[in-house]
Motif scaffolding. Structure first.
Motif, PDB file in Angstrom:
ATOM      1  N   GLY A  90       0.549  -1.066  -0.229  1.00  0.00           N
ATOM      2  CA  GLY A  90       0.178  -0.231   0.175  1.00  0.00           C
ATOM      3  C   GLY A  90       0.905   1.534  -0.209  1.00  0.00           C
ATOM      4  N   MET A  91       1.963   1.323  -0.855  1.00  0.00           N
ATOM      5  CA  MET A  91       2.806   2.174  -0.319  1.00  0.00           C
ATOM      6  C   MET A  91       2.254   2.926  -1.217  1.00  0.00           C
ATOM      7  SD  MET A  91       5.658   3.114   1.055  1.00  0.00           S
ATOM      8  CE  MET A  91       5.931   2.184   1.917  1.00  0.00           C
ATOM      9  N   HIS A  92       2.351   4.368  -1.109  1.00  0.00           N
ATOM     10  CA  HIS A  92       1.896   5.711  -2.432  1.00  0.00           C
ATOM     11  C   HIS A  92       2.606   5.645  -2.761  1.00  0.00           C
ATOM     12  CE1 HIS A  92      -0.673   9.513  -3.437  1.00  0.00           C
ATOM     13  NE2 HIS A  92       0.568   9.905  -2.823  1.00  0.00           N
ATOM     14  N   ARG A  93       4.610   6.543  -2.419  1.00  0.00           N
ATOM     15  CA  ARG A  93       5.421   7.243  -2.952  1.00  0.00           C
ATOM     16  C   ARG A  93       6.540   6.532  -3.153  1.00  0.00           C
ATOM     17  NH1 ARG A  93       5.407  13.592  -2.849  1.00  0.00           N
ATOM     18  NH2 ARG A  93       6.276  13.759  -1.315  1.00  0.00           N
ATOM     19  N   LEU A 108      13.498   3.984 -11.902  1.00  0.00           N
ATOM     20  CA  LEU A 108      12.341   4.934 -11.576  1.00  0.00           C
ATOM     21  C   LEU A 108      10.537   4.376 -12.592  1.00  0.00           C
ATOM     22  CD1 LEU A 108      13.980   7.755 -12.175  1.00  0.00           C
ATOM     23  CD2 LEU A 108      13.106   7.425 -10.169  1.00  0.00           C
ATOM     24  N   SER A 109      10.976   3.771 -13.475  1.00  0.00           N
ATOM     25  CA  SER A 109      10.214   2.849 -14.243  1.00  0.00           C
ATOM     26  C   SER A 109       8.938   2.244 -13.541  1.00  0.00           C
ATOM     27  CB  SER A 109      10.449   2.727 -16.267  1.00  0.00           C
ATOM     28  OG  SER A 109      11.386   2.408 -16.498  1.00  0.00           O
ATOM     29  N   ARG A 110      10.269   1.621 -12.883  1.00  0.00           N
ATOM     30  CA  ARG A 110       9.178   0.146 -12.182  1.00  0.00           C
ATOM     31  C   ARG A 110       8.311   0.696 -11.332  1.00  0.00           C
ATOM     32  NH1 ARG A 110       6.823  -3.881 -12.660  1.00  0.00           N
ATOM     33  NH2 ARG A 110       7.296  -5.439 -11.184  1.00  0.00           N
ATOM     34  N   ILE A 111       9.147   1.992 -10.882  1.00  0.00           N
ATOM     35  CA  ILE A 111       7.872   2.350  -9.354  1.00  0.00           C
ATOM     36  C   ILE A 111       6.815   2.762  -9.953  1.00  0.00           C
ATOM     37  CG2 ILE A 111       8.109   4.074  -7.893  1.00  0.00           C
ATOM     38  CD1 ILE A 111      10.726   4.235  -7.169  1.00  0.00           C
ATOM     39  N   ARG A 112       7.017   3.907 -11.305  1.00  0.00           N
ATOM     40  CA  ARG A 112       5.553   4.263 -11.648  1.00  0.00           C
ATOM     41  C   ARG A 112       5.071   2.785 -12.364  1.00  0.00           C
ATOM     42  NH1 ARG A 112       6.599   9.456 -14.542  1.00  0.00           N
ATOM     43  NH2 ARG A 112       6.229  11.129 -12.726  1.00  0.00           N
ATOM     44  N   GLU A 113       5.369   1.831 -12.663  1.00  0.00           N
ATOM     45  CA  GLU A 113       4.594   0.450 -13.464  1.00  0.00           C
ATOM     46  C   GLU A 113       3.992   0.427 -12.230  1.00  0.00           C
ATOM     47  OE1 GLU A 113       7.624  -1.174 -16.484  1.00  0.00           O
ATOM     48  OE2 GLU A 113       6.926  -2.902 -15.351  1.00  0.00           O
ATOM     49  N   LEU A 114       4.470   0.174 -10.785  1.00  0.00           N
ATOM     50  CA  LEU A 114       3.561  -0.426 -10.256  1.00  0.00           C
ATOM     51  C   LEU A 114       2.322   0.333  -9.095  1.00  0.00           C
ATOM     52  CD1 LEU A 114       6.753  -2.728  -8.319  1.00  0.00           C
ATOM     53  CD2 LEU A 114       4.700  -3.101  -9.062  1.00  0.00           C
ATOM     54  N   GLY A 115       2.958   1.371 -10.261  1.00  0.00           N
ATOM     55  CA  GLY A 115       1.598   2.007  -9.340  1.00  0.00           C
ATOM     56  C   GLY A 115       1.574   3.221  -7.889  1.00  0.00           C
ATOM     57  N   ARG A 117       3.920   6.661  -7.110  1.00  0.00           N
ATOM     58  CA  ARG A 117       5.275   8.020  -6.727  1.00  0.00           C
ATOM     59  C   ARG A 117       6.272   7.682  -7.151  1.00  0.00           C
ATOM     60  NH1 ARG A 117       0.697  12.197  -6.193  1.00  0.00           N
ATOM     61  NH2 ARG A 117      -0.812  10.930  -7.182  1.00  0.00           N
ATOM     62  N   ALA A 118       6.793   8.407  -7.979  1.00  0.00           N
ATOM     63  CA  ALA A 118       7.789   7.924  -8.019  1.00  0.00           C
ATOM     64  C   ALA A 118       9.059   9.280  -7.705  1.00  0.00           C
ATOM     65  CB  ALA A 118       9.027   7.984  -8.922  1.00  0.00           C
ATOM     66  N   GLY A 119      10.489   8.959  -6.743  1.00  0.00           N
ATOM     67  CA  GLY A 119      11.522  10.279  -6.220  1.00  0.00           C
ATOM     68  C   GLY A 119      12.589   9.614  -6.314  1.00  0.00           C
ATOM     69  N   ASP A 136      11.167  13.826 -16.295  1.00  0.00           N
ATOM     70  CA  ASP A 136       9.495  13.347 -16.767  1.00  0.00           C
ATOM     71  C   ASP A 136       9.324  12.121 -15.852  1.00  0.00           C
ATOM     72  OD1 ASP A 136      11.499  12.497 -17.993  1.00  0.00           O
ATOM     73  OD2 ASP A 136      10.287  12.582 -19.504  1.00  0.00           O
ATOM     74  N   MET A 137      10.244  11.645 -15.933  1.00  0.00           N
ATOM     75  CA  MET A 137      10.498  10.480 -14.606  1.00  0.00           C
ATOM     76  C   MET A 137      10.150  10.531 -13.432  1.00  0.00           C
ATOM     77  SD  MET A 137      12.755   7.615 -16.808  1.00  0.00           S
ATOM     78  CE  MET A 137      11.723   6.667 -16.432  1.00  0.00           C
ATOM     79  N   ILE A 138       9.908  11.325 -12.604  1.00  0.00           N
ATOM     80  CA  ILE A 138       9.402  11.880 -11.116  1.00  0.00           C
ATOM     81  C   ILE A 138       8.811  12.463 -10.526  1.00  0.00           C
ATOM     82  CG2 ILE A 138      12.212  10.864 -10.785  1.00  0.00           C
ATOM     83  CD1 ILE A 138      12.788  14.525 -10.602  1.00  0.00           C
ATOM     84  N   ASP A 139       7.898  12.197  -9.360  1.00  0.00           N
ATOM     85  CA  ASP A 139       7.057  13.195  -9.212  1.00  0.00           C
ATOM     86  C   ASP A 139       7.740  14.045  -7.885  1.00  0.00           C
ATOM     87  OD1 ASP A 139       4.597  11.812 -10.976  1.00  0.00           O
ATOM     88  OD2 ASP A 139       5.540   9.602  -9.067  1.00  0.00           O
TER      89      ASP A 139
END
Ligand code: DX5
Ligand code: ZN
Length: 228
Positions: A90-93, A108-115, A117-119, A136-139
């Protein structure tokens, strides 16, 4: 909880690193009720930093007792091996260290792929320009203002300039979607100055889980932010 300074919304992310781990549930409930916007979870593996904390099973338990979004600050080598478990917990970011990831673009793309946010976090010696090609890959970008590994250290003075430089970089690139988080040595006494340099998300560990009750610390934060 809405807080702002000079038109910028300011989020507070209490770091449980300084909480009483024997009473973690109560500590987290208290911080959530006092107005935490995110819960900052410092995960350390004893390799990237000389300290150990906790892993995904603790996240799963915390998820059940608070509705505040959880954010992982991974101070670990090979962060990619924990991502699926964090997403399932249940991690948000998730924020990974620039210095710890040899394949940052992939992670970073893997983090987003898993739904999630990436930092990216930058240790004190890492220049702000290192995030230039991945905006463009980070939140969010996390500027560390102490050396990662321990709570309760003093804010490294020249970080004010670094935060301002990061804000200038984000603004000049039109990266309004990237949040600027700052972590290490922040207290009610210096929070306004950190925000004035351009931060929008503030991590606080020892200040929030110290001797003063959470609620009183949050009140002081608000007062400091309202002061000109
Ligand atoms: C340090 C951690 C911080 C720490 C901050 O490596 O990343 O999140 O908990 O603690 P304070 O606010 O006490 O400096
Ligand atoms: Zn942290």
């Amino acid at each position: 909880m809405m807080r702002s300074r000079n038109g910028r919304e300011v989020l507070i992310a209490p770091s449980i690193l300084s909480a009483d781990f024997l009473a973690l549930g109560d500590e987290v409930r208290e911080a959530s009720a006092a107005g935490a916007d995110l819960l900052h979870l410092d995960m350390m593996d004893g390799h990237f930093v000389p300290n150990l904390t906790f892993g995904p099973p603790v996240v799963e338990r915390l998820r059940k007792i608070t509705s505040v979004p959880l954010e992982a600050h991974l101070m670990v080598e090979r962060p990619e091996i924990y991502l699926t478990d964090l997403a399932n917990g249940g991690m948000h970011r998730v924020t990974v260290h620039w210095e710890a990831s040899s394949h940052l673009h992939y992670v970073l793309s893997r983090i987003r792929e898993l739904g999630m946010r990436a930092g990216v976090a930058l240790s004190p010696a890492t220049p702000v320009a290192m995030v230039s090609d991945i905006l463009d890959m980070i939140d969010l970008v996390l500027v560390m203002t102490v050396n990662p590994g321990f709570g309760g250290q003093s804010f490294i003075g020249h970080s004010f300039e670094k935060i301002a430089a990061m804000r200038a970089l984000l603004d000049s690139r039109g990266a309004a979607h990237v949040s600027l988080e700052v972590d290490g040595g922040i207290k009610p006494a210096n929070i306004a100055q950190v925000v004035d340099c351009g931060a929008d998300t503030i991590v606080m560990g020892s200040a929030i889980f110290g001797d003063t009750p959470c609620e009183a610390v949050f009140r002081e934060i608000r007062e400091r932010l309202e002061k000109t």
